[in-house]
Scaffold this active site. Structure first.
Site, PDB file in Angstrom:
ATOM      1  N   SER A 286      90.477 -47.730   9.364  1.00  0.00           N
ATOM      2  CA  SER A 286      91.564 -47.138  10.140  1.00  0.00           C
ATOM      3  C   SER A 286      90.935 -46.290  11.320  1.00  0.00           C
ATOM      4  CB  SER A 286      92.293 -46.232   9.224  1.00  0.00           C
ATOM      5  OG  SER A 286      91.566 -45.194   8.835  1.00  0.00           O
ATOM      6  N   ASP A 287      91.549 -46.095  12.138  1.00  0.00           N
ATOM      7  CA  ASP A 287      91.369 -44.691  13.222  1.00  0.00           C
ATOM      8  C   ASP A 287      91.357 -43.647  12.427  1.00  0.00           C
ATOM      9  OD1 ASP A 287      90.301 -43.329  15.230  1.00  0.00           O
ATOM     10  OD2 ASP A 287      91.421 -44.399  16.725  1.00  0.00           O
ATOM     11  N   TRP A 288      90.876 -42.673  12.988  1.00  0.00           N
ATOM     12  CA  TRP A 288      90.836 -41.391  12.032  1.00  0.00           C
ATOM     13  C   TRP A 288      92.098 -40.853  12.074  1.00  0.00           C
ATOM     14  CZ3 TRP A 288      86.841 -43.999  11.838  1.00  0.00           C
ATOM     15  CH2 TRP A 288      85.726 -43.521  11.395  1.00  0.00           C
ATOM     16  N   MET A 289      92.749 -40.601  10.690  1.00  0.00           N
ATOM     17  CA  MET A 289      94.038 -40.222  10.723  1.00  0.00           C
ATOM     18  C   MET A 289      95.287 -41.147  10.918  1.00  0.00           C
ATOM     19  SD  MET A 289      93.450 -36.075  10.821  1.00  0.00           S
ATOM     20  CE  MET A 289      91.740 -36.136  11.964  1.00  0.00           C
ATOM     21  N   ALA A 290      94.762 -42.492  11.321  1.00  0.00           N
ATOM     22  CA  ALA A 290      95.904 -43.338  11.512  1.00  0.00           C
ATOM     23  C   ALA A 290      96.715 -43.943  10.403  1.00  0.00           C
ATOM     24  CB  ALA A 290      95.189 -44.451  12.497  1.00  0.00           C
TER      25      ALA A 290
END
Ligand SMILES: *[C@@H]1O[C@H](CO)[C@@H](O)[C@H](O)[C@H]1NC(C)=O
Ligand SMILES: *[C@@H]1O[C@H](CO)[C@@H](O)[C@H](O)[C@H]1NC(C)=O
Ligand SMILES: *[C@@H]1O[C@H](CO)[C@@H](O)[C@H](O)[C@H]1NC(C)=O
Ligand SMILES: *[C@@H]1O[C@H](CO)[C@@H](O)[C@H](O)[C@H]1NC(C)=O
Ligand SMILES: *[C@@H]1O[C@H](CO)[C@@H](O)[C@H](O)[C@H]1NC(C)=O
Ligand SMILES: *[C@@H]1O[C@H](CO)[C@@H](O)[C@H](O)[C@H]1NC(C)=O
Ligand SMILES: *[C@@H]1O[C@H](CO)[C@@H](O)[C@H](O)[C@H]1NC(C)=O
Ligand SMILES: *[C@@H]1O[C@H](CO)[C@@H](O)[C@H](O)[C@H]1NC(C)=O
Ligand SMILES: *[C@@H]1O[C@H](CO)[C@@H](O)[C@H](O)[C@H]1NC(C)=O
Ligand SMILES: *[C@@H]1O[C@H](CO)[C@@H](O)[C@H](O)[C@H]1NC(C)=O
Ligand SMILES: *[C@@H]1O[C@H](CO)[C@@H](O)[C@H](O)[C@H]1NC(C)=O
Ligand SMILES: *[C@@H]1O[C@H](CO)[C@@H](O)[C@H](O)[C@H]1NC(C)=O
Length: 805
Positions: A286-290
């Protein structure tokens, strides 16, 4: 500051550019379900590594599996904890696409945009190798790059410079070369951001970690990129196919939604397109906090949650996770199957073994910094305890730069584009006096590390955000010019204050008029925000006009994060225009090499420069939905379909200032003798065989060369130099309404001595000649006459031919 894009003009331009069926918004309210998540098979050469992964997996407890899939605190931007019981030393994931961001004693390489402008496959790959070496020597297992999303649909998107070009073919080649280079050093590459991530504005819900003026509410969902199937395949998915074919270890999903479904839990995208159609064998991170849910992301095909321990609460070290212990619960209660979690772990471990990261990978340099950037990593030391105990941390502040400055200087020059050169302005030949103007000429004044803020004084070697870097040294343009002038005995005088220069007579305090006036412009952009204008920053347009009104030999040098309009381009006193974009820590030397002809310019525009800002309004950044509480208000309809950048300008017959692929040299070139031959003996079927197995990158047949085109290219001038013959294909009318007039399908950078001629061969693969057939769900070669043009830009057909399929 120029006015924002005019909305009425936007709508008109859209109407003019659109072709095909009317847009029906109700088709984009969800993505189709594709379940279950495909199991990896190891196809494409990873079979032996997968066997090792399976043996390792057999020894893991469920809790250890969740540890391997959920990010944790640690020394890097993303961390998978060590598991000492199994001898697993953890994974260090680090930004970013042009540098080991935050780390000390690293190089800052030219950005993707400058790299693309070189059109040089070898330099793209060497950049990848050198970056990979720096990541490895710092102990980082994963290089978070390269970038193909954003592709560059909108000229205003704040992260376009991290990637390469709005042309998917050029970006695809750059992805492939970069990944091959990085992974040859035993470091994993991460192709990001998947997919259709074409604007920063509202990429995440307000009230999370984005600064926003919109009422804070995590209920308001991020922008939805609404994209049709054909558009997705022929533009946005295309370069990811190259990445998968190159064996990329992981793919990072994006923040945005696609057809109203988060990219991090979109089963059509992850299970369907990426893991089935493209046969992707690695893991999706995931992208960070996606990540917005637990089970739904996992069953949709997401394999690793980063940073893992944080959800939407403010960043700290205590918040909970959708994954981690909750993943154990989900497996135990049957919401996630045992085979799914095993496939996830297998996908993480297989590239780790394939690249030999279990063997002799260097220890992690703790100077990498933790997220968010900390200047004093000691403050985070309690995070590091478990890593220290596992014996994976090494000494701090290791210098990993090697001799990479040579490549950085060369690529910085190779990616610099010369757009105008009149009256023999360039190259400079020991001028008696040089005037240097503009706030982008000098050294940095606000410190060596860029995060989010623009700054008034100092050159622009890289943009901001996670694609930035920490400068261990920097050669500013003024410094390099002074050094050269010193050798030549040229006088150098300068004014760096744009406010002073933009007013009438600002430059004339320098007397006498310099033999050449160099004006340095810059245009900032950073992750998290889109640009609001295509004009250069700090009233640079007025600076150019003012300097040119006094100095009839004004050379403009632009450092930029992307496309700029150039209202002064036709001013006769502006004798030359040079664009370096973002060329890294040797920026001054690369520019002096170009300005003085030590390096003959050979860069070509990786996008089009139109006459007016409004010409780009076929793909506006959505900024108009302010102050809403409707969770679904943020919609971005890709109604222009395939027609972005030159595809739009060509289709609508719009004249441009400098076309895609354009760039001058100090010598001249010509092209002749086109010959086209069919490589297959039999009739070419319109579809690949249904039985053809999907290898990484899609069906193997898509990459079969069907035609070869040769041309001869000559250096007709008196200086050695390099140029880029470019091949554009025009598909037959049966390709359907809205098909671009021509599309880049081949290029090669060719170095030639004065008077020398070389033969250049382009191979056209099945995919290059196909359109995505939405009914058959397959790449189809349209029947009829194909046009082939080869020239030195997209509007320079020097030679052409046809063939019929
Ligand atoms: C739009 O799509 C919906 C869902 O498929 C369909 O019911 C509707 O008739 C379409 N509208 C138009 C104008 O085509
Ligand atoms: C998005 O919606 C369009 C229109 O319904 C469809 O053609 C396309 O396949 C969808 N793509 C995804 C990823 O959902
Ligand atoms: C699994 O554990 C056994 C017993 O501890 C050990 O002999 C074996 O080497 C381990 N296998 C792997 C792949 O780690
Ligand atoms: C929303 O929250 C962020 C982070 O807490 C804060 O920086 C921002 O000012 C807030 N915006 C509004 C409009 O309240
Ligand atoms: C969170 O981290 C800080 C150091 O940044 C530490 O002082 C604090 O004790 C930690 N809190 C918890 C609950 O672990
Ligand atoms: C995850 O589990 C913990 C308890 O183990 C719980 O407090 C938390 O709310 C759960 N969900 C999320 C999204 O973190
Ligand atoms: C730049 O020039 C303007 C106009 O002359 C002046 O007001 C300003 O103080 C100058 N800035 C600096 C940093 O010298
Ligand atoms: C060009 O420079 C000359 C001075 O050499 C000046 O007189 C003239 O006005 C300038 N023209 C423009 C368009 O700036
Ligand atoms: C350009 O300006 C220089 C000095 O300012 C002058 O000598 C020269 O004649 C000008 N050239 C043209 C073409 O106007
Ligand atoms: C946003 O909307 C709220 C509620 O309708 C209103 O009170 C507020 O003034 C608005 N803010 C702006 C900046 O328009
Ligand atoms: C075409 O035929 C020739 C001669 O039979 C053979 O050598 C060649 O491999 C064939 N090429 C393809 C693409 O099948
Ligand atoms: C698929 O196509 C590739 C490329 O033409 C070929 O090498 C391969 O043998 C084909 N595989 C099958 C199973 O047809």
């Amino acid at each position: 500051m120029a006015p924002l894009l005019d909305l009425a003009a936007v709508i008109l331009a859209c109407a003019a550019g659109v072709s095909g069926e009317a847009w029906n918004s109700s088709l984009f309210t969800s993505s189709p379900d594709v379940f279950p998540s495909p199991q990896m098979s190891g196809i494409g050469g990873w079979e032996a590594a997968m066997a090792k992964a399976n043996a390792f997996l057999a020894n893991m407890t469920l809790q250890e599996k969740t540890i391997m899939l959920t990010g944790a605190n640690g020394p890097c931007v993303g961390n998978i904890s060590p598991i000492p019981r199994l001898g697993f030393k953890g994974l260090c994931l680090q930004d970013g696409p042009a540098s080991v961001r935050e780390a000390t004693y690293v190089s800052v390489f030219p950005a993707g945009l400058t790299t693309a402008a070189s059109w040089d496959r070898d330099l793209m790959k060497t950049r990848g190798i050198y970056m990979g070496q720096e990541f490895r020597d710092k102990g980082s297992h994963v290089y978070l790059g390269p970038v193909a999303g954003p592709l560059g649909r909108s000229a205003l998107s704040g992260r376009n410079w991290e990637g390469f070009s709005p042309d998917p073919y050029l970006t695809g080649v750059a992805m492939e070369e970069t990944i091959t280079g990085v992974q040859s050093t035993g470091v994993q590459a991460s192709a990001k951001h998947f997919v259709a991530y074409e604007q920063e504005t509202m990429r995440n819900p307000p009230g999370t970690f984005e600064a926003t003026t919109i009422p804070n509410s995590t209920e308001i969902q991020s922008i939805s990129s609404n994209v049709e199937d054909r558009t997705l395949h022929e533009l946005y998915l295309w370069p990811f196919a190259n990445a998968v074919r190159a064996g990329v270890a992981n793919v990072m999903c994006s923040y945005n939604r696609v057809n109203s479904t988060w990219a991090s839990q979109n089963s059509k995208l992850l299970n369907g397109l990426l893991k089935t159609e493209l046969g992707f064998q690695g893991y999706v991170v995931s992208d960070w906090m996606a990540v917005h849910t637990g089970v739904d992301t996992i069953n949709a095909g997401l394999d690793m949650n980063m940073p893992g321990q944080w959800n939407w609460a403010p960043i700290d070290n205590t918040t909970s996770s959708w994954w981690g212990p909750n993943l154990t619960v989900s497996v135990n209660n049957g919401s996630v199957s045992a085979s799914r979690i095993d496939d996830m772990v297998r996908r993480v471990l297989t590239p780790y073994f394939f690249l030999g990261q279990d063997q002799d990978f260097p220890t992690i340099d703790p100077s990498m910094g933790a997220y968010p950037m900390v200047d004093d990593f000691e403050a985070e030391s309690y995070w590091l305890d478990s890593w220290t105990a596992a014996g994976v941390l090494g000494s701090a502040n290791r210098d990993v730069r090697g001799n990479h400055s040579t490549l950085i200087r060369e690529l910085g020059a190779a990616g610099t584009v010369l757009l105008k050169n009149t009256n023999g302005a360039l190259p400079l030949k020991a001028p008696s006096s040089i005037g240097v103007f503009g706030n982008a000429a000098g050294d940095l004044t606000t410190g060596p590390y860029y995060h989010a803020d623009s700054y008034e004084y100092g050159c622009l070697p890289i943009g901001g955000g996670s694609g930035s870097g920490r400068f261990s040294y920097l050669v500013a343009p003024l410094e390099a010019i002074k050094a050269q002038a010193n050798k030549d005995g040229s006088a150098v005088t300068y004014i760096l204050n744009n406010t002073q220069l933009a007013i009438d007579g600002g430059a004339s305090t320098i007397y006498p008029v310099p033999e050449v006036c160099l004006v340095f412009l810059k245009t900032w952009a950073a992750e998290g925000t889109d640009r609001d204008t295509l004009h250069v920053d700090y009233d640079g347009d007025s600076v150019v006009e003012q300097v040119a009104s006094y100095c009839n030999n004004t050379v403009v040098v632009s450092q930029s994060t992307g496309i700029n309009v150039m209202p002064w381009a036709s001013n006769p006193n502006v004798t030359a225009i040079v664009i370096s974009h973002l060329s890294g820590n040797e920026i001054g030397n690369s520019l002096v090499d170009i300005l003085y002809g030590v390096y003959n310019p050979s860069g070509k525009l990786p996008y089009s420069i139109a006459h007016n800002e409004s010409d780009y309004s076929f793909a506006p950044v959505v900024t108009s939905v302010a102050n809403t509480t409707d969770p679904n208000a943020w919609q971005s309809d890709f109604t222009e379909r395939l027609l972005i950048d030159y595809r739009y300008f060509d289709y609508n017959n719009i004249s441009v200032l400098y076309e895609f692929g354009f760039g001058l040299s100090y010598t001249t070139f010509d092209l002749a003798n086109i010959s086209i031959s069919k490589l297959a003996n039999s009739t070419i079927a319109s579809l690949p065989a249904a039985t053809n197995v999907t290898a990484p990158g899609g069906k193997a047949e898509l990459w079969d060369a069907l035609y070869s085109v040769t041309v001869s290219v000559s250096n007709t001038g008196s200086l050695a130099g390099a140029t880029v013959p470019q091949l554009y294909v025009t598909l037959p009318a049966t390709a359907g309404e809205g098909t671009p007039v021509q599309q880049l399908r081949g290029f090669d950078k060719i170095s030639l001595e004065a008077g020398e001629t070389k033969t250049v061969t382009f191979e056209l693969m099945r995919r290059d000649l196909s359109v995505w057939d939405t009914l058959v769900q397959e790449w189809r070669i349209p029947s009829g006459d194909f046009g082939v043009k080869v020239g030195f830009s997209s509007r320079d057909a020097k030679v052409q031919g046809t063939f019929t399929i």
